[in-house]
Design a protein around this motif. Structure first.
Motif, PDB file in Angstrom:
ATOM      1  N   PRO A 179       0.805  -1.236   0.000  1.00 19.03           N
ATOM      2  CA  PRO A 179       0.000   0.000   0.000  1.00 19.03           C
ATOM      3  C   PRO A 179       0.829   1.272   0.000  1.00 19.03           C
ATOM      4  O   PRO A 179       0.296   2.342  -0.305  1.00 19.03           O
ATOM      5  N   GLY A 180       2.111   1.175   0.330  1.00 22.79           N
ATOM      6  CA  GLY A 180       2.967   2.357   0.291  1.00 22.79           C
ATOM      7  C   GLY A 180       3.590   2.623  -1.066  1.00 22.79           C
ATOM      8  O   GLY A 180       4.407   3.533  -1.214  1.00 22.79           O
ATOM      9  N   ASP A 181       3.224   1.821  -2.070  1.00 23.19           N
ATOM     10  CA  ASP A 181       3.767   1.977  -3.423  1.00 23.19           C
ATOM     11  C   ASP A 181       2.733   2.637  -4.326  1.00 23.19           C
ATOM     12  O   ASP A 181       1.522   2.546  -4.096  1.00 23.19           O
ATOM     13  N   LEU A 182       3.227   3.254  -5.392  1.00 24.42           N
ATOM     14  CA  LEU A 182       2.346   3.865  -6.392  1.00 24.42           C
ATOM     15  C   LEU A 182       2.158   2.887  -7.555  1.00 24.42           C
ATOM     16  O   LEU A 182       3.131   2.390  -8.120  1.00 24.42           O
ATOM     17  N   LEU A 183       0.896   2.624  -7.889  1.00 29.49           N
ATOM     18  CA  LEU A 183       0.558   1.735  -9.000  1.00 29.49           C
ATOM     19  C   LEU A 183       0.191   2.571 -10.223  1.00 29.49           C
ATOM     20  O   LEU A 183      -0.620   3.491 -10.137  1.00 29.49           O
ATOM     21  N   VAL A 184       0.793   2.224 -11.360  1.00 35.73           N
ATOM     22  CA  VAL A 184       0.463   2.865 -12.641  1.00 35.73           C
ATOM     23  C   VAL A 184       0.056   1.775 -13.616  1.00 35.73           C
ATOM     24  O   VAL A 184       0.805   0.818 -13.839  1.00 35.73           O
ATOM     25  N   ALA A 185      -1.148   1.895 -14.182  1.00 39.61           N
ATOM     26  CA  ALA A 185      -1.630   0.929 -15.170  1.00 39.61           C
ATOM     27  C   ALA A 185      -2.374   1.699 -16.255  1.00 39.61           C
ATOM     28  O   ALA A 185      -3.428   2.268 -15.998  1.00 39.61           O
ATOM     29  N   VAL A 186      -1.801   1.729 -17.450  1.00 37.81           N
ATOM     30  CA  VAL A 186      -2.358   2.518 -18.552  1.00 37.81           C
ATOM     31  C   VAL A 186      -2.483   1.626 -19.782  1.00 37.81           C
ATOM     32  O   VAL A 186      -1.566   0.858 -20.094  1.00 37.81           O
ATOM     33  N   ARG A 187      -3.608   1.730 -20.476  1.00 34.20           N
ATOM     34  CA  ARG A 187      -3.830   0.960 -21.708  1.00 34.20           C
ATOM     35  C   ARG A 187      -4.166   1.933 -22.833  1.00 34.20           C
ATOM     36  O   ARG A 187      -5.048   2.782 -22.687  1.00 34.20           O
ATOM     37  N   ALA A 188      -3.429   1.806 -23.959  1.00 37.69           N
ATOM     38  CA  ALA A 188      -3.637   2.700 -25.102  1.00 37.69           C
ATOM     39  C   ALA A 188      -3.714   1.885 -26.383  1.00 37.69           C
ATOM     40  O   ALA A 188      -3.328   0.709 -26.431  1.00 37.69           O
ATOM     41  N   GLY A 189      -4.175   2.533 -27.450  1.00 37.32           N
ATOM     42  CA  GLY A 189      -4.426   1.832 -28.700  1.00 37.32           C
ATOM     43  C   GLY A 189      -3.202   1.548 -29.526  1.00 37.32           C
ATOM     44  O   GLY A 189      -3.212   0.654 -30.379  1.00 37.32           O
ATOM     45  N   SER A 190      -2.118   2.279 -29.316  1.00 35.75           N
ATOM     46  CA  SER A 190      -0.906   2.078 -30.104  1.00 35.75           C
ATOM     47  C   SER A 190       0.314   2.384 -29.252  1.00 35.75           C
ATOM     48  O   SER A 190       0.209   3.084 -28.238  1.00 35.75           O
ATOM     49  N   PRO A 191       1.494   1.907 -29.650  1.00 37.38           N
ATOM     50  CA  PRO A 191       2.708   2.222 -28.894  1.00 37.38           C
ATOM     51  C   PRO A 191       2.968   3.720 -28.801  1.00 37.38           C
ATOM     52  O   PRO A 191       3.410   4.215 -27.759  1.00 37.38           O
ATOM     53  N   ALA A 192       2.703   4.457 -29.888  1.00 31.72           N
ATOM     54  CA  ALA A 192       2.943   5.896 -29.870  1.00 31.72           C
ATOM     55  C   ALA A 192       2.009   6.586 -28.877  1.00 31.72           C
ATOM     56  O   ALA A 192       2.422   7.494 -28.137  1.00 31.72           O
ATOM     57  N   GLU A 193       0.736   6.158 -28.851  1.00 35.33           N
ATOM     58  CA  GLU A 193      -0.213   6.759 -27.907  1.00 35.33           C
ATOM     59  C   GLU A 193       0.139   6.417 -26.468  1.00 35.33           C
ATOM     60  O   GLU A 193      -0.005   7.247 -25.560  1.00 35.33           O
ATOM     61  N   LEU A 194       0.660   5.198 -26.263  1.00 36.50           N
ATOM     62  CA  LEU A 194       1.089   4.817 -24.921  1.00 36.50           C
ATOM     63  C   LEU A 194       2.301   5.630 -24.489  1.00 36.50           C
ATOM     64  O   LEU A 194       2.398   6.059 -23.332  1.00 36.50           O
ATOM     65  N   GLU A 195       3.202   5.877 -25.410  1.00 37.05           N
ATOM     66  CA  GLU A 195       4.384   6.699 -25.102  1.00 37.05           C
ATOM     67  C   GLU A 195       3.963   8.121 -24.747  1.00 37.05           C
ATOM     68  O   GLU A 195       4.486   8.720 -23.802  1.00 37.05           O
ATOM     69  N   ASP A 196       3.026   8.673 -25.497  1.00 37.51           N
ATOM     70  CA  ASP A 196       2.529  10.021 -25.187  1.00 37.51           C
ATOM     71  C   ASP A 196       1.841  10.041 -23.820  1.00 37.51           C
ATOM     72  O   ASP A 196       1.986  11.005 -23.058  1.00 37.51           O
ATOM     73  N   ALA A 197       1.074   8.981 -23.511  1.00 34.79           N
ATOM     74  CA  ALA A 197       0.400   8.907 -22.219  1.00 34.79           C
ATOM     75  C   ALA A 197       1.413   8.837 -21.078  1.00 34.79           C
ATOM     76  O   ALA A 197       1.224   9.447 -20.017  1.00 34.79           O
ATOM     77  N   ALA A 198       2.508   8.093 -21.296  1.00 29.27           N
ATOM     78  CA  ALA A 198       3.543   7.999 -20.273  1.00 29.27           C
ATOM     79  C   ALA A 198       4.189   9.358 -20.018  1.00 29.27           C
ATOM     80  O   ALA A 198       4.477   9.732 -18.868  1.00 29.27           O
ATOM     81  N   ALA A 199       4.405  10.124 -21.083  1.00 29.16           N
ATOM     82  CA  ALA A 199       4.966  11.468 -20.927  1.00 29.16           C
ATOM     83  C   ALA A 199       3.992  12.371 -20.182  1.00 29.16           C
ATOM     84  O   ALA A 199       4.389  13.177 -19.324  1.00 29.16           O
ATOM     85  N   GLU A 200       2.692  12.246 -20.499  1.00 30.20           N
ATOM     86  CA  GLU A 200       1.682  13.038 -19.807  1.00 30.20           C
ATOM     87  C   GLU A 200       1.610  12.661 -18.329  1.00 30.20           C
ATOM     88  O   GLU A 200       1.412  13.525 -17.464  1.00 30.20           O
ATOM     89  N   LEU A 201       1.772  11.381 -18.038  1.00 24.07           N
ATOM     90  CA  LEU A 201       1.791  10.932 -16.651  1.00 24.07           C
ATOM     91  C   LEU A 201       2.893  11.641 -15.877  1.00 24.07           C
ATOM     92  O   LEU A 201       2.659  12.135 -14.762  1.00 24.07           O
ATOM     93  N   GLU A 202       4.082  11.699 -16.447  1.00 23.90           N
ATOM     94  CA  GLU A 202       5.189  12.351 -15.745  1.00 23.90           C
ATOM     95  C   GLU A 202       4.916  13.843 -15.548  1.00 23.90           C
ATOM     96  O   GLU A 202       5.235  14.402 -14.498  1.00 23.90           O
ATOM     97  N   ARG A 203       4.314  14.470 -16.553  1.00 23.92           N
ATOM     98  CA  ARG A 203       3.973  15.906 -16.407  1.00 23.92           C
ATOM     99  C   ARG A 203       2.960  16.102 -15.286  1.00 23.92           C
ATOM    100  O   ARG A 203       3.083  17.018 -14.472  1.00 23.92           O
ATOM    101  N   GLN A 204       1.945  15.225 -15.256  1.00 21.91           N
ATOM    102  CA  GLN A 204       0.910  15.353 -14.231  1.00 21.91           C
ATOM    103  C   GLN A 204       1.478  15.135 -12.825  1.00 21.91           C
ATOM    104  O   GLN A 204       1.180  15.896 -11.894  1.00 21.91           O
ATOM    105  N   LEU A 205       2.299  14.112 -12.665  1.00 21.15           N
ATOM    106  CA  LEU A 205       2.858  13.831 -11.353  1.00 21.15           C
ATOM    107  C   LEU A 205       3.811  14.933 -10.907  1.00 21.15           C
ATOM    108  O   LEU A 205       3.844  15.300  -9.729  1.00 21.15           O
ATOM    109  N   ALA A 206       4.588  15.468 -11.841  1.00 23.54           N
ATOM    110  CA  ALA A 206       5.511  16.552 -11.492  1.00 23.54           C
ATOM    111  C   ALA A 206       4.740  17.808 -11.099  1.00 23.54           C
ATOM    112  O   ALA A 206       5.106  18.510 -10.147  1.00 23.54           O
ATOM    113  N   ALA A 207       3.643  18.086 -11.815  1.00 24.22           N
ATOM    114  CA  ALA A 207       2.855  19.292 -11.531  1.00 24.22           C
ATOM    115  C   ALA A 207       2.170  19.200 -10.182  1.00 24.22           C
ATOM    116  O   ALA A 207       1.921  20.218  -9.529  1.00 24.22           O
ATOM    117  N   ARG A 208       1.852  17.971  -9.757  1.00 29.22           N
ATOM    118  CA  ARG A 208       1.119  17.786  -8.503  1.00 29.22           C
ATOM    119  C   ARG A 208       2.005  17.277  -7.374  1.00 29.22           C
ATOM    120  O   ARG A 208       1.501  16.831  -6.348  1.00 29.22           O
TER     121      ARG A 208
END
Length: 455
Positions: free
Chosen positions: A59-88
């Motif tokens: 419970p002290g760990d952060l879980l990330v689970a993301v599903r996207a339609g293509s590798p490029a979309e998944l890569e973009d989602a991963a970048a957005e994840l880092e932006r969101q976590l850094a901003a918050r």
């Protein structure tokens, strides 16, 4: 489909932050589902149910689970994840010192008189007791706190001359500062003691719409007027407001209290007049109580704003079963009392909030319930203000449109003020345009829903 699954050991963010990160990722191009949450058993199970291969985690760990339609979309989602976590990410200290690691050490480091505790319920007692022993009043936003711990905390606070607001205290306004789910309110002569967060929000929002502001709103937790707790914090809060020169009238708000506790609290010898809004059979609803406050202050009672549903061909005179899908517990209890019929669910109850954000923030459970209604009448609340969903009509309006297409009549009580960041009138107009009848009075909404259901 392409999956990204990560467990980040020791990385913590609060549930509200992570819910918003998940929603931001879900809105990214090509993303089918995103779960960004602390790795509790509940969240691990949710990810597995969605088909993710989840590695071992605590419970002290952060879980990330993301599903996207293509590798490029998944890569973009991963970048957005880092932006969101850094901003918050939590702000780092500015004093060149290590941040305090306990509530008591934080109280020593800063000039504070009140602590707000918002941690999982099983950990709230220790933090709240730490605050009380440090001489601070405390607002316990956390729910799922055992009643025995609540009683101990309140007895200890009374002995130390401080106030415990909560547990499960969703709303407070102290010296003009809103805590928890708080509407934007004008300052004024009315003080509230509330064993109900959304009940306090309904009363203060109506007063604000009528041009009357508040001095303080002291939430005491939904169980405070129960037989077990005995009004321990309500008595303290009433006496504090009675001594406050800025408070000319006090409103006592509660979901249905224990009769003997309500009687004892009402019999307190106070110099300041008190208007009681204690829900129960034969008692005033919250709108009637707000109107009594206005008359006591010599103010006119306005016509409370409402927005009709668009005309719909083939609307029946008696629409059948009434379903109440509520985020606010007191609003739910009030609606059930006023309607006198139907099936009502409080999605803000402890049973629905273990391991997930409050429904005033996370709409998922209520949306699922609304989609499951095939006919009849649905009555819902939408509570605005700081801390609540920044744009509830963005998800609720499409769902209302779909329900209306199925022949369901939807009635919505919007609780908020013209100063709230979501925009009361803009939100109400969008919900009305989508097919709902919208009211700023929850009691009026319940009466309208009862009529639609043939009551």
């Amino acid at each position: 489909m392409n999956d990204l699954v990560e467990v980040r050991p020791g990385v913590y963010r609060d549930s509200v932050t992570l819910m918003r990160v998940s929603r931001a990722l879900t809105g990214s191009p090509g993303v089918a589902v995103a779960v960004v949450a602390m790795a509790t058993e509940l969240n691990l199970g949710l990810a597995r149910d969605l088909g993710f291969a989840v590695p071992p985690a605590t419970p002290g760990d952060l879980l990330v689970a993301v599903r996207a339609g293509s590798p490029a979309e998944l890569e973009d989602a991963a970048a957005e994840l880092e932006r969101q976590l850094a901003a918050r990410a939590p702000a780092s200290g500015t004093r060149g010192e290590a941040p305090p690691r306990t509530t008591r050490s934080a109280a020593r480091a800063f000039e504070a008189s009140l602590a707000l505790v918002s941690v999982p319920g099983e950990h709230a007692f220790a933090e709240a007791l730490d605050a009380v022993e440090a001489g601070l009043s405390v607002m316990i936003f956390s729910d799922n706190v055992p009643v025995e711990q609540e009683i101990l905390l309140k007895d200890r606070a009374r002995a130390r001359g401080v106030l415990v607001m909560g547990p499960d205290c969703g709303t407070a306004v102290v010296g003009g500062a809103g805590l928890g789910f708080a509407n934007v309110l004008h300052p004024g002569p009315v003080g509230l003691v509330a064993a109900s967060g959304t009940g306090a929000q309904q009363v203060t929002s109506l007063l604000d719409l009528a041009g009357v502001g508040v001095s303080h709103v002291l939430g005491v937790g939904g169980r405070d007027l129960s037989a077990e707790v005995g009004g321990r914090s309500a008595v303290q809060a009433l006496r504090a407001l009675d001594e406050d020169p800025a408070t000319e009238l006090i409103v006592l708000v509660s979901k249905p209290p224990a009769p003997e506790v309500a009687s004892a609290v009402r019999d307190l010898d106070l110099a300041t007049p008190v208007v009681a809004a204690l829900l129960g059979p034969g008692q005033d609803d919250l709108t009637t109580a707000a109107e009594k406050v206005l008359r006591a202050l010599g103010r006119d009672v306005p016509e409370w704003p409402s927005w009709p549903a668009p005309a719909r061909a083939g609307r029946r005179d008696a629409a059948g079963t009434l379903r109440g899908l509520y985020a606010g517990g007191t609003l739910c209890a009030e609606a059930a009392l006023v309607a006198g019929t139907g099936e009502f669910t409080d999605f803000g109850d402890d049973a629905y909030t273990q391991g997930r954000a409050h429904p005033m923030i996370d709409p998922a459970l209520r949306l699922e319930a609304l989609r499951g209604v095939a006919s009849g009448v649905v009555l819902m609340d939408v509570v605005l203000g700081h801390g609540a969903d920044p744009d509830p009509s963005s998800w609720l309006a499409p769902a209302i449109g779909d329900a209306a297409a199925r022949g369901v009549d939807v009635v919505v009580a919007v609780v908020g003020t013209d100063g709230d960041p979501q925009g009361l009138r803009a939100q109400a107009a969008r919900l009305s345009e989508a097919g709902a009848a919208v009211f700023t009075s929850n009691a009026a909404a319940a009466r309208h829903a009862r009529l639609l259901a043939g009551g």
